[in-house]
Design a protein around this motif. Structure first.
Motif, PDB file in Angstrom:
ATOM      1  N   UNK A 224      13.458 -17.875 -34.872  1.00 23.72           N
ATOM      2  CA  UNK A 224      12.705 -17.501 -33.683  1.00 23.72           C
ATOM      3  C   UNK A 224      11.387 -16.852 -34.109  1.00 23.72           C
ATOM      4  N   UNK A 225      10.281 -17.372 -33.616  1.00 22.93           N
ATOM      5  CA  UNK A 225       8.986 -16.794 -33.978  1.00 22.93           C
ATOM      6  C   UNK A 225       8.835 -15.423 -33.328  1.00 22.93           C
ATOM      7  N   UNK A 226       7.928 -14.627 -33.862  1.00 25.75           N
ATOM      8  CA  UNK A 226       7.748 -13.285 -33.309  1.00 25.75           C
ATOM      9  C   UNK A 226       7.192 -13.341 -31.894  1.00 25.75           C
ATOM     10  N   UNK A 227       6.343 -14.323 -31.614  1.00 25.75           N
ATOM     11  CA  UNK A 227       5.808 -14.459 -30.253  1.00 25.75           C
ATOM     12  C   UNK A 227       6.914 -14.822 -29.274  1.00 25.75           C
ATOM     13  N   UNK A 228       7.793 -15.729 -29.671  1.00 23.16           N
ATOM     14  CA  UNK A 228       8.896 -16.119 -28.791  1.00 23.16           C
ATOM     15  C   UNK A 228       9.876 -14.963 -28.625  1.00 23.16           C
ATOM     16  N   UNK A 229      10.107 -14.182 -29.669  1.00 16.17           N
ATOM     17  CA  UNK A 229      10.992 -13.020 -29.558  1.00 16.17           C
ATOM     18  C   UNK A 229      10.420 -12.003 -28.575  1.00 16.17           C
ATOM     19  N   UNK A 230       9.100 -11.826 -28.587  1.00 16.47           N
ATOM     20  CA  UNK A 230       8.465 -10.907 -27.632  1.00 16.47           C
ATOM     21  C   UNK A 230       8.615 -11.432 -26.210  1.00 16.47           C
ATOM     22  N   UNK A 231       8.532 -12.741 -26.025  1.00  9.80           N
ATOM     23  CA  UNK A 231       8.715 -13.321 -24.699  1.00  9.80           C
ATOM     24  C   UNK A 231      10.143 -13.145 -24.211  1.00  9.80           C
ATOM     25  N   UNK A 232      11.094 -13.330 -25.099  1.00 12.94           N
ATOM     26  CA  UNK A 232      12.500 -13.122 -24.745  1.00 12.94           C
ATOM     27  C   UNK A 232      12.744 -11.655 -24.403  1.00 12.94           C
ATOM     28  N   UNK A 233      12.144 -10.759 -25.170  1.00 15.08           N
ATOM     29  CA  UNK A 233      12.285  -9.325 -24.910  1.00 15.08           C
ATOM     30  C   UNK A 233      11.712  -8.959 -23.545  1.00 15.08           C
ATOM     31  N   UNK A 234      10.574  -9.528 -23.199  1.00 15.23           N
ATOM     32  CA  UNK A 234       9.979  -9.283 -21.882  1.00 15.23           C
ATOM     33  C   UNK A 234      10.890  -9.792 -20.781  1.00 15.23           C
ATOM     34  N   UNK A 235      11.432 -10.972 -20.959  1.00 10.27           N
ATOM     35  CA  UNK A 235      12.369 -11.517 -19.976  1.00 10.27           C
ATOM     36  C   UNK A 235      13.600 -10.658 -19.821  1.00 10.27           C
ATOM     37  N   UNK A 236      14.082 -10.114 -20.913  1.00  2.42           N
ATOM     38  CA  UNK A 236      15.260  -9.246 -20.864  1.00  2.42           C
ATOM     39  C   UNK A 236      14.979  -7.975 -20.064  1.00  2.42           C
ATOM     40  N   UNK A 237      13.814  -7.397 -20.239  1.00  4.94           N
ATOM     41  CA  UNK A 237      13.461  -6.204 -19.468  1.00  4.94           C
ATOM     42  C   UNK A 237      13.324  -6.516 -17.982  1.00  4.94           C
ATOM     43  N   UNK A 238      12.806  -7.691 -17.661  1.00  4.66           N
ATOM     44  CA  UNK A 238      12.703  -8.076 -16.254  1.00  4.66           C
ATOM     45  C   UNK A 238      14.090  -8.258 -15.657  1.00  4.66           C
ATOM     46  N   UNK A 239      15.004  -8.858 -16.399  1.00  2.00           N
ATOM     47  CA  UNK A 239      16.386  -9.015 -15.924  1.00  2.00           C
ATOM     48  C   UNK A 239      17.040  -7.650 -15.717  1.00  2.00           C
ATOM     49  N   UNK A 240      16.787  -6.707 -16.606  1.00  2.00           N
ATOM     50  CA  UNK A 240      17.341  -5.356 -16.461  1.00  2.00           C
ATOM     51  C   UNK A 240      16.805  -4.702 -15.192  1.00  2.00           C
ATOM     52  N   UNK A 241      15.513  -4.858 -14.929  1.00  2.00           N
ATOM     53  CA  UNK A 241      14.926  -4.276 -13.719  1.00  2.00           C
ATOM     54  C   UNK A 241      15.521  -4.905 -12.459  1.00  2.00           C
TER      55      UNK A 241
END
Length: 92
Positions: free
Chosen positions: A4-21
């Motif tokens: 997983x590239x670092x850019x894609x990992x950051x996108x997944x991390x952002x999506x995870x925070x949105x799901x948490x919210x």
């Protein structure tokens, strides 16, 4: 090896925070937040969690836009740990 590239990992991390919210907002309504009465401590806990996750998601988005992908992923991990610790302390 497919990594997983670092850019894609950051996108997944952002999506995870949105799901948490979104999940925190849904829990607010599940515990009776739409009843129209005063907001109790149990309901306020979920509103605060959703606000914290949303603010963290905005910070991660800004880091991602400026190319700081590893910082964005690390911030997400730190926020998730902090939210879990906050929940454990509030329940216990």
């Amino acid at each position: 090896m497919n990594r997983l590239s670092t850019a894609r990992a950051a996108q997944v991390a952002l999506g995870l925070l949105i799901v948490i919210a979104i999940r925190s907002i849904a829990e607010f309504f599940r515990v009776g937040g739409a009843s129209g009465g005063p907001v109790g401590d149990g309901q306020l806990f979920y509103v605060e969690g959703a606000l914290a996750a949303s603010i963290a998601a905005l910070a991660v988005l800004v880091l991602h836009v400026f190319g700081r992908h590893r910082w964005a992923t690390l911030l997400t991990a730190a926020v998730i740990i902090a939210l879990l610790a906050w929940k454990i302390i509030a329940i216990g």
